[in-house]
Write an enzyme that holds these catalytic residues in place. Structure first.
Site, PDB file in Angstrom:
ATOM      1  N   VAL A  42      17.746  30.430 -64.715  1.00  0.00           N
ATOM      2  CA  VAL A  42      17.032  31.068 -65.529  1.00  0.00           C
ATOM      3  C   VAL A  42      16.686  32.628 -66.248  1.00  0.00           C
ATOM      4  O   VAL A  42      16.232  33.464 -66.951  1.00  0.00           O
ATOM      5  CB  VAL A  42      15.093  31.493 -64.941  1.00  0.00           C
ATOM      6  CG1 VAL A  42      14.644  30.216 -64.314  1.00  0.00           C
ATOM      7  CG2 VAL A  42      15.792  32.242 -63.614  1.00  0.00           C
TER       8      VAL A  42
ATOM      9  N   ALA B  46      18.441  39.837 -69.176  1.00  0.00           N
ATOM     10  CA  ALA B  46      16.878  38.964 -69.271  1.00  0.00           C
ATOM     11  C   ALA B  46      16.882  37.263 -68.517  1.00  0.00           C
ATOM     12  O   ALA B  46      17.983  37.063 -68.000  1.00  0.00           O
ATOM     13  CB  ALA B  46      16.259  38.993 -70.233  1.00  0.00           C
ATOM     14  N   ASN B  47      15.502  36.668 -69.307  1.00  0.00           N
ATOM     15  CA  ASN B  47      15.373  35.713 -68.903  1.00  0.00           C
ATOM     16  C   ASN B  47      14.740  34.841 -69.429  1.00  0.00           C
ATOM     17  O   ASN B  47      14.474  35.218 -70.292  1.00  0.00           O
ATOM     18  CB  ASN B  47      14.904  35.335 -67.045  1.00  0.00           C
ATOM     19  CG  ASN B  47      13.451  36.379 -66.689  1.00  0.00           C
ATOM     20  OD1 ASN B  47      12.703  35.651 -68.216  1.00  0.00           O
ATOM     21  ND2 ASN B  47      13.410  37.513 -66.816  1.00  0.00           N
ATOM     22  N   ARG B  48      14.232  33.818 -69.457  1.00  0.00           N
ATOM     23  CA  ARG B  48      13.577  32.838 -70.088  1.00  0.00           C
ATOM     24  C   ARG B  48      12.481  32.976 -70.384  1.00  0.00           C
ATOM     25  O   ARG B  48      11.616  32.070 -71.398  1.00  0.00           O
ATOM     26  CB  ARG B  48      14.354  31.455 -70.350  1.00  0.00           C
ATOM     27  CG  ARG B  48      15.296  31.580 -69.950  1.00  0.00           C
ATOM     28  CD  ARG B  48      16.223  29.814 -69.813  1.00  0.00           C
ATOM     29  NE  ARG B  48      17.684  29.739 -69.736  1.00  0.00           N
ATOM     30  CZ  ARG B  48      18.807  29.376 -71.007  1.00  0.00           C
ATOM     31  NH1 ARG B  48      17.846  29.495 -72.537  1.00  0.00           N
ATOM     32  NH2 ARG B  48      19.965  29.809 -70.652  1.00  0.00           N
ATOM     33  N   ALA B 112       7.885  37.499 -65.535  1.00  0.00           N
ATOM     34  CA  ALA B 112       9.303  36.903 -64.605  1.00  0.00           C
ATOM     35  C   ALA B 112       9.974  37.960 -64.605  1.00  0.00           C
ATOM     36  O   ALA B 112      11.298  38.354 -65.296  1.00  0.00           O
ATOM     37  CB  ALA B 112       9.882  35.906 -65.296  1.00  0.00           C
TER      38      ALA B 112
END
Lengths: 238, 238
Positions: A42, B46-48, B112
């Site tokens: 992620v 960062a993340n998805r 997130a």
């Protein structure tokens, strides 16, 4: 004057047959956008590139008649018309897609490739248990340098140098080190508003010297670059 | 049945006066999207997360009459109607914006948040000179735990647990550790298609046990959650 005339030509949509366009019969590969380098399923490392400039370059080369492949990292940009798109995430995928798209007469590396990737992407999401271990990074392949040095080197290779300081000096060093023909150097410091914005102020660095372009829209930068490409192939100049 | 009736109610736009809506007079804070943790002026971790689920939750709470503040990291999502938006990039900015938006009756932490940030963000773009040094990381503040333990704790605090494995077990541990009321646990492994997709399969974990919700659109998940929030305040149940 030639440049101005060609720019005007590009600015209009045209019903001319493809064969009459100035880059007809030429193949171009353009990279665009950021890359994403996974830390785990992620999380990733990326950068602020929006892909606007690279997508505009691909569109301009296609309008000039080049058979154009756009190799793009994740962006929110619409697909440019008349361009074949290959979507990738990582630098390694981007290089592989470029090599697959070869041979080409023209390569424009406008993507902001993340220079390093985590040495080992974790197979499951990392848990927050105590202090984080340092993230070990390894260097990504250099797409510009690889395409410039391999067999079947394209006749014209253009790189971008996105810097936050000493923009032209870095670009001149990059031109030599990577054996490419032109570098478009631009300032991407947060104050410049270049990443994500509609405008760009670039310097065209070549063996002939440095040409300062005025502040233009990214589409105008792309059209001016395409005009220079046409001129290059028309006159045999570098 | 109550839940079904309230869901139906939310599904329609309504001309009812605000004061008649079930969460009228309640304040809600919702976080959404990823955070970006700078490595240097252009690169970040960062993340998805797409922000779709968090934005949908904010919209659903606002439709139910709550005065809703959405604290959002960078997303491509349109602004939900009737919601005050505060845009942030980093986890520290997100926490500060939440604290600024307090007091609240309801907090839903759907963002997130990237758990770690580079220890020192470089002031200028890092150059690729030789091997990359390891990236030293430090833990980001825990927004959910901070809001759950501070003075003026909101009456209802809901977290999300986005995992790629052992989803429910992690959520049960998180519920206790972070002193929150409900955790919506979901699978964000690449195979699930949750990050960036339109659907979500969640488990509502509370002190009462685990409730498995069917695969729903993210809007449906949001409406079902809002209905549960209404029910909570109507009955005084946890």
């Amino acid at each position: 004057q030639i440049v101005a005339a060609i720019e005007e030509f590009f600015a209009e949509t045209t019903d001319k047959p493809l064969a009459d366009l100035p880059l007809a019969g030429r193949r171009a590969i353009v990279t665009s956008g950021p890359t994403r380098e996974p830390i785990d399923p992620v999380r990733y490392i990326a950068n602020r590139s929006s892909g606007k400039q690279g997508h505009a370059v691909a569109a301009a080369l296609a309008r000039a008649g080049a058979e154009t492949v756009l190799v793009s990292g994740p962006t929110g940009e619409p697909d440019p018309p008349g361009v074949a798109i290959v979507r990738v995430e990582t630098a390694r995928e981007m290089l592989a897609a470029c090599e697959q798209a070869m041979p080409a007469d023209i390569v424009v590396c406008a993507a902001a490739v993340v220079d390093w990737r985590p040495a080992d992407a974790a197979p499951a999401k990392l848990k927050k248990n105590g202090p984080a271990p340092p993230l070990l990074l390894v260097e990504n392949p250099d797409i510009l340098a690889t395409l410039s040095s391999g067999p079947g080197r394209p006749a014209l290779i253009v790189g971008f140098a996105a810097e936050t300081n000493d923009v032209v000096a870095y670009a001149q060093a990059k031109l030599k080190k990577k054996n490419c023909d032109w570098i478009l150097a631009n300032d991407v410091s947060p104050a410049s508003g270049t990443f994500g914005g509609e405008h760009n102020t670039v310097h065209l660095v070549s063996a002939d010297g440095v040409e300062d372009w005025p502040r233009l829209t990214k589409r105008e930068v792309a059209e001016r670059l395409a005009a220079r490409v046409v001129d290059h192939f028309a006159t045999g100049n570098r």
